[in-house]
Scaffold this motif. Structure first.
Motif, PDB file in Angstrom:
ATOM      1  N   ASP A  29       7.128  -1.751  -5.944  1.00 39.21           N
ATOM      2  CA  ASP A  29       6.303  -0.677  -5.739  1.00 39.21           C
ATOM      3  C   ASP A  29       4.764  -0.495  -6.301  1.00 39.21           C
ATOM      4  O   ASP A  29       4.339  -0.233  -7.563  1.00 39.21           O
ATOM      5  CB  ASP A  29       6.986   0.559  -6.258  1.00 39.21           C
ATOM      6  CG  ASP A  29       6.425   1.994  -6.071  1.00 39.21           C
ATOM      7  OD1 ASP A  29       5.502   2.361  -5.079  1.00 39.21           O
ATOM      8  OD2 ASP A  29       6.981   3.008  -6.594  1.00 39.21           O
ATOM      9  N   CYS A  30       4.139   0.218  -5.650  1.00 41.99           N
ATOM     10  CA  CYS A  30       2.822  -0.215  -6.077  1.00 41.99           C
ATOM     11  C   CYS A  30       2.368   0.610  -6.622  1.00 41.99           C
ATOM     12  O   CYS A  30       1.536   0.778  -7.348  1.00 41.99           O
ATOM     13  CB  CYS A  30       1.454  -0.281  -4.281  1.00 41.99           C
ATOM     14  SG  CYS A  30       1.897   1.283  -3.299  1.00 41.99           S
ATOM     15  N   SER A  48      -3.674  -0.885   4.733  1.00 42.25           N
ATOM     16  CA  SER A  48      -2.833   0.147   5.719  1.00 42.25           C
ATOM     17  C   SER A  48      -1.943   0.169   5.518  1.00 42.25           C
ATOM     18  O   SER A  48      -0.998  -0.775   5.060  1.00 42.25           O
ATOM     19  CB  SER A  48      -3.295  -1.238   7.375  1.00 42.25           C
ATOM     20  OG  SER A  48      -2.314  -0.294   8.374  1.00 42.25           O
ATOM     21  N   TYR A  57      10.120  -1.138   9.499  1.00 45.30           N
ATOM     22  CA  TYR A  57       9.364  -1.889   9.495  1.00 45.30           C
ATOM     23  C   TYR A  57      10.913  -2.504   8.447  1.00 45.30           C
ATOM     24  O   TYR A  57      12.052  -1.048   8.451  1.00 45.30           O
ATOM     25  CB  TYR A  57       9.164  -1.252   7.832  1.00 45.30           C
ATOM     26  CG  TYR A  57       7.792  -0.875   8.321  1.00 45.30           C
ATOM     27  CD1 TYR A  57       6.748  -1.724   8.169  1.00 45.30           C
ATOM     28  CD2 TYR A  57       7.551   0.400   7.750  1.00 45.30           C
ATOM     29  CE1 TYR A  57       5.155  -1.387   8.420  1.00 45.30           C
ATOM     30  CE2 TYR A  57       6.013   0.824   7.840  1.00 45.30           C
ATOM     31  CZ  TYR A  57       4.929   0.173   8.769  1.00 45.30           C
ATOM     32  OH  TYR A  57       3.827   0.205   8.665  1.00 45.30           O
ATOM     33  N   HIS A 211       7.031  -7.603  11.988  1.00 45.14           N
ATOM     34  CA  HIS A 211       6.726  -7.687  10.836  1.00 45.14           C
ATOM     35  C   HIS A 211       5.690  -6.427  11.520  1.00 45.14           C
ATOM     36  O   HIS A 211       4.956  -6.300  13.012  1.00 45.14           O
ATOM     37  CB  HIS A 211       5.416  -7.351   9.816  1.00 45.14           C
ATOM     38  CG  HIS A 211       4.724  -6.108   9.515  1.00 45.14           C
ATOM     39  ND1 HIS A 211       4.491  -5.306   9.218  1.00 45.14           N
ATOM     40  CD2 HIS A 211       5.214  -6.493   7.746  1.00 45.14           C
ATOM     41  CE1 HIS A 211       3.569  -4.386   8.907  1.00 45.14           C
ATOM     42  NE2 HIS A 211       4.669  -4.842   7.277  1.00 45.14           N
ATOM     43  N   PHE A 215      -2.778  -6.039  11.060  1.00 43.63           N
ATOM     44  CA  PHE A 215      -4.188  -5.823  11.630  1.00 43.63           C
ATOM     45  C   PHE A 215      -4.132  -7.409  11.657  1.00 43.63           C
ATOM     46  O   PHE A 215      -3.846  -8.396  10.140  1.00 43.63           O
ATOM     47  CB  PHE A 215      -4.784  -5.120  10.703  1.00 43.63           C
ATOM     48  CG  PHE A 215      -4.712  -4.931   9.439  1.00 43.63           C
ATOM     49  CD1 PHE A 215      -4.923  -6.583   8.387  1.00 43.63           C
ATOM     50  CD2 PHE A 215      -4.471  -3.943   9.036  1.00 43.63           C
ATOM     51  CE1 PHE A 215      -5.018  -6.089   6.965  1.00 43.63           C
ATOM     52  CE2 PHE A 215      -5.668  -4.111   6.981  1.00 43.63           C
ATOM     53  CZ  PHE A 215      -4.986  -5.264   6.808  1.00 43.63           C
ATOM     54  N   THR A 241       2.616  -8.898   5.709  1.00 44.78           N
ATOM     55  CA  THR A 241       2.224  -9.652   5.975  1.00 44.78           C
ATOM     56  C   THR A 241       1.258 -10.812   4.074  1.00 44.78           C
ATOM     57  O   THR A 241       1.111 -11.675   4.881  1.00 44.78           O
ATOM     58  CB  THR A 241       2.336 -10.419   7.284  1.00 44.78           C
ATOM     59  OG1 THR A 241       1.281 -10.236   7.518  1.00 44.78           O
ATOM     60  CG2 THR A 241       3.981 -10.009   8.040  1.00 44.78           C
ATOM     61  N   THR A 243      -1.949 -10.293   5.092  1.00 45.35           N
ATOM     62  CA  THR A 243      -3.843 -10.704   5.507  1.00 45.35           C
ATOM     63  C   THR A 243      -4.394 -10.076   5.081  1.00 45.35           C
ATOM     64  O   THR A 243      -5.871 -11.084   5.245  1.00 45.35           O
ATOM     65  CB  THR A 243      -3.282  -9.865   7.324  1.00 45.35           C
ATOM     66  OG1 THR A 243      -1.773  -9.808   7.642  1.00 45.35           O
ATOM     67  CG2 THR A 243      -4.603 -10.285   8.167  1.00 45.35           C
ATOM     68  N   GLU A 259       3.438  -5.396  -2.608  1.00 51.55           N
ATOM     69  CA  GLU A 259       4.115  -5.514  -1.454  1.00 51.55           C
ATOM     70  C   GLU A 259       6.015  -5.152  -1.994  1.00 51.55           C
ATOM     71  O   GLU A 259       6.183  -5.614  -2.880  1.00 51.55           O
ATOM     72  CB  GLU A 259       4.479  -6.126  -0.450  1.00 51.55           C
ATOM     73  CG  GLU A 259       5.153  -6.436   1.020  1.00 51.55           C
ATOM     74  CD  GLU A 259       5.970  -5.011   1.496  1.00 51.55           C
ATOM     75  OE1 GLU A 259       4.426  -4.899   2.297  1.00 51.55           O
ATOM     76  OE2 GLU A 259       6.418  -5.265   1.875  1.00 51.55           O
TER      77      GLU A 259
END
Ligand SMILES: C[S@@+](CC[C@H](N)C(=O)[O-])C[C@H]1O[C@@H](n2cnc3c(N)ncnc32)[C@H](O)[C@@H]1O
Length: 282
Positions: A29-30, A48, A57, A211, A215, A241, A243, A259
């Motif tokens: 958990d961020c 994002s 999700y 997903h 982006f 994922t 990016t 994530e």
């Protein structure tokens, strides 16, 4: 723990760390992970978050009560403010929906208490110029709403005074006579605040890693380039994922991606490893 092996939605997730080259992936958990990160340690945040518009999700339920969502995002943003260096950049990609058009603006206004809005960039995903059109067009059946061809990319900084590398992130002059006439040293001008970055065309969801909200890698690449610090430390608290870490890897930067979903973490690890192999072989 559920019988499926997945934790209950509200149970605290134990974080796990993985390294791929200079990139660190943290499954967790961020909010909790950010608390343990060193203050003033990050040059560029590109992220994002879930938009709270009901996307599917794998595990995160993208439909919180709106006030709760905004409070939660403010808590995450306070964590980002703490870890961002004084000359750091925080690029926040977000979009509303026809049903919730105000949400990104409401969030941006609340973020005034933590950051200065240094630039507001329109990430243009598809555009029509005259009778021609460019980028991926996803049809929308409505008589009231226009097709959504752009998203917001808010560029927040702590004081609004961060120097950017506008020319490296810029474009060559179309009219070359401008170079001498305006006394420029090189054939390069600022790109401006509308970035046309289309999605790569894919045939099915699997090619988008199953997903719903990725982006293109060119988006974080452009943000890191614009911030303009060599070997920058890059953070994406909603990594999906991977990016942003892929962009960091290609630009020889150190990255941390957080994530909550184990399946997306596995996809991010695989993407980074495969990209590393391609670079070594190529
Ligand atoms: C919009 S997606 C990010 C997609 C990413 N930019 C990409 O290209 O793959 C948001 C992600 O945040 C994740 N997420 C939701 N709550 C989280 C939390 N508390 N901590 C970390 N990640 C979370 C979701 O699982 C989802 O993958």
């Amino acid at each position: 723990m559920k019988a499926s092996g997945r934790p209950e939605p509200d149970a605290p997730i134990r974080s796990r760390r993985y390294k791929v080259g200079q990139q660190e992936i943290v499954r967790g958990d961020c909010l909790r992970v950010l608390r343990r990160m060193q203050a003033d340690s990050v040059d560029v945040v590109v992220t994002s978050p879930p938009y709270n518009i009901g996307l599917s999700y794998r595990s995160y339920p993208d439909r919180k009560e709106e006030a709760h969502y905004l409070d939660w995002m403010m808590e995450v943003a306070a964590g980002l403010q703490r870890v961002l260096r004084p000359d750091g950049s925080f690029f926040l990609n977000i979009s509303g929906s026809s049903a919730q058009p105000w949400l990104p603006f409401e969030l941006a206004v609340r973020l005034r208490s933590l950051f200065v809005l240094q630039n507001h960039i329109a990430w243009v995903k598809s555009i029509s110029v005259g009778e021609d059109s460019f980028g991926h067009f996803k049809p929308m059946n409505s008589k009231r709403y226009l097709h959504r061809g752009h998203e917001h990319l808010f560029h927040f900084t702590l004081n609004g005074d961060v120097m950017l590398d506008r020319l490296t992130a810029g474009v060559p002059y179309k009219d070359k006579s401008n170079i001498a006439r305006r006394g420029h040293k090189q054939d390069r001008r600022c790109r401006g605040d509308a970035w046309f970055i289309p999605y790569e065309t894919v045939r099915d969801r699997a090619e988008k890693f199953d997903h719903p909200g990725t982006f293109p890698v060119a988006l974080p690449e452009q943000c890191i380039l614009l911030h303009g610090r060599k070997e920058a430390s890059v953070l994406d608290p909603f990594m999906g994922t991977g990016t942003t870490l892929l962009a960091a890897q290609r630009m020889a930067c150190r990255g941390v991606g957080i994530e909550i979903d184990a399946d997306y973490v596995a996809i991010a690890r695989r993407r980074l490893e495969e990209d590393q192999l391609c670079t070594e072989e190529g």
